[in-house]
Design an enzyme around this catalytic site. Structure first.
Site, PDB file in Angstrom:
ATOM      1  N   GLY A  47      31.304  10.041   4.829  1.00 26.56           N
ATOM      2  CA  GLY A  47      29.932  10.201   5.291  1.00 26.56           C
ATOM      3  C   GLY A  47      29.623   9.010   6.163  1.00 26.56           C
ATOM      4  N   GLU A  48      28.589   8.309   5.801  1.00 24.81           N
ATOM      5  CA  GLU A  48      28.211   7.107   6.550  1.00 24.81           C
ATOM      6  C   GLU A  48      28.078   5.982   5.527  1.00 24.81           C
ATOM      7  OE1 GLU A  48      27.937   6.459   9.794  1.00 24.81           O
ATOM      8  OE2 GLU A  48      27.405   4.458   9.112  1.00 24.81           O
ATOM      9  N   SER A  49      28.970   5.005   5.632  1.00 26.94           N
ATOM     10  CA  SER A  49      29.048   3.999   4.564  1.00 26.94           C
ATOM     11  C   SER A  49      27.772   3.162   4.441  1.00 26.94           C
ATOM     12  CB  SER A  49      30.261   3.090   4.779  1.00 26.94           C
ATOM     13  OG  SER A  49      30.185   2.436   6.026  1.00 26.94           O
ATOM     14  N   CYS A  79      37.399   7.672   3.451  1.00 24.16           N
ATOM     15  CA  CYS A  79      36.723   7.261   4.684  1.00 24.16           C
ATOM     16  C   CYS A  79      35.519   6.349   4.390  1.00 24.16           C
ATOM     17  CB  CYS A  79      36.365   8.482   5.508  1.00 24.16           C
ATOM     18  SG  CYS A  79      36.136   8.077   7.245  1.00 24.16           S
ATOM     19  N   ARG A 106      35.638  -0.609  10.612  1.00 23.94           N
ATOM     20  CA  ARG A 106      35.029   0.714  10.743  1.00 23.94           C
ATOM     21  C   ARG A 106      35.310   1.289  12.126  1.00 23.94           C
ATOM     22  NH1 ARG A 106      28.941   0.117   9.605  1.00 23.94           N
ATOM     23  NH2 ARG A 106      29.022   2.388   9.664  1.00 23.94           N
ATOM     24  N   ILE A 134      38.044  11.245  10.894  1.00 28.54           N
ATOM     25  CA  ILE A 134      36.747  11.404  11.573  1.00 28.54           C
ATOM     26  C   ILE A 134      36.061  10.041  11.623  1.00 28.54           C
ATOM     27  CG2 ILE A 134      34.527  12.608  11.570  1.00 28.54           C
ATOM     28  CD1 ILE A 134      35.906  14.735   9.708  1.00 28.54           C
ATOM     29  N   ARG A 135      36.021   9.451  12.803  1.00 27.52           N
ATOM     30  CA  ARG A 135      35.461   8.097  12.959  1.00 27.52           C
ATOM     31  C   ARG A 135      35.942   7.192  11.817  1.00 27.52           C
ATOM     32  NH1 ARG A 135      31.923  11.565  14.670  1.00 27.52           N
ATOM     33  NH2 ARG A 135      30.695  11.736  12.787  1.00 27.52           N
ATOM     34  N   HIS A 170      40.443  12.527   5.272  1.00 27.58           N
ATOM     35  CA  HIS A 170      39.672  13.450   4.424  1.00 27.58           C
ATOM     36  C   HIS A 170      40.524  14.594   3.867  1.00 27.58           C
ATOM     37  CE1 HIS A 170      35.595  12.058   5.603  1.00 27.58           C
ATOM     38  NE2 HIS A 170      36.182  11.729   6.738  1.00 27.58           N
ATOM     39  N   GLU A 172      39.873  16.369   1.443  1.00 26.18           N
ATOM     40  CA  GLU A 172      38.966  17.432   0.962  1.00 26.18           C
ATOM     41  C   GLU A 172      38.643  18.438   2.055  1.00 26.18           C
ATOM     42  OE1 GLU A 172      38.215  14.392   1.736  1.00 26.18           O
ATOM     43  OE2 GLU A 172      36.252  14.288   2.714  1.00 26.18           O
TER      44      GLU A 172
HETATM   45  N1  GLN Z   1      32.388   5.872  10.443  1.00 24.28           N
HETATM   46  C1  GLN Z   1      31.853   6.083   9.125  1.00 24.28           C
HETATM   47  C2  GLN Z   1      31.414   4.757   8.491  1.00 24.28           C
HETATM   48  O1  GLN Z   1      31.603   3.744   9.063  1.00 24.28           O
HETATM   49  C3  GLN Z   1      32.860   6.768   8.223  1.00 24.28           C
HETATM   50  C4  GLN Z   1      33.144   8.155   8.734  1.00 24.28           C
HETATM   51  C5  GLN Z   1      33.584   9.127   7.683  1.00 24.28           C
HETATM   52  O2  GLN Z   1      33.381   8.933   6.483  1.00 24.28           O
HETATM   53  N2  GLN Z   1      34.158  10.218   8.128  1.00 24.28           N
HETATM   54  O3  GLN Z   1      30.870   4.763   7.441  1.00 24.28           O
END
Ligand code: GLN
Length: 187
Positions: A47-49, A79, A106, A134-135, A170, A172
């Site tokens: 997600g977004e940390s 991630c 990141r 993903i990112r 990921h 999942e």
């Molecule tokens: N770029 C996100 C972060 O820095 C992580 C991306 C992800 O969980 N797919 O939190």
């Protein structure tokens, strides 16, 4: 089968819950200390940390989570989950658990390459694993107690430290449940 929780404050926790249910685990969404108390192991999703960290602090879960992991609860971060478990990030400030003795960068793969799939050789697996990135972060520094299980161009993207497992990618979001099975078998 063990009772496995997924931290469900932000990110793709539903996908993890689906994989765990498919493997026959008793699953729980974890948003409170009471729910954390009910699980034997925990997955922290992607997600977004920074958002996950903010919610964890707001829900009063930072210390309880740290303590459970310190006391040996198996934990797996994907991630953003890996970032959140780390000791430090290379840039900026955000709440971190500090349970996993690594420094992570990141969005390490850069903008050109921010989402991609790569076949990964993972230690102990007899055929490549479809890594969905993903990112994604990578590990820039790992402590002596950290085993690197997979790399991309020399950068660690999957690590294990005792009962803590973390991946930049990921599983999942694939149909391959080998990493979730490996995690469950460690419980
Ligand atoms: N770029 C996100 C972060 O820095 C992580 C991306 C992800 O969980 N797919 O939190």
């Amino acid at each position: 089968m063990p009772t496995v929780g997924v931290l469900a404050l932000q990110g793709d926790f539903r996908e993890h819950l689906n994989v765990l249910t498919g493997l026959g685990c008793d699953t729980r969404s974890v948003r409170t200390i009471q729910e954390l108390d009910q699980v034997e192991a925990l997955i922290i999703p992607g997600g977004e940390s920074t958002t996950i960290g903010k919610f964890v602090v707001r829900f009063g879960l930072l210390e309880p989570l740290r303590t459970r992991i310190e006391n040996g609860m198996p934990a797996y971060g994907t991630c953003a989950g890996m970032i959140f478990m780390a000791a430090a990030v290379t840039e900026g400030h955000q709440p971190l658990l500090g349970s996993l003795d690594v420094v992570v960068e990141r969005n390490a793969f850069g903008r050109q390459n921010d989402s991609f799939e790569a076949d990964l050789d993972i230690a102990g697996f007899d055929r490549p694993f479809p890594g969905v990135f993903i990112r994604a972060p990578w590990v820039t520094k790992a402590g002596a107690g950290v085993d690197v299980l997979a790399t991309i161009e020399g950068h660690p993207v999957m690590v294990r430290q005792g009962r803590i497992l973390a991946s930049s990618f990921h599983p999942e979001l694939t149909n391959d449940d080998r990493i979730h099975r490996m995690f469950i078998e460690s419980i």
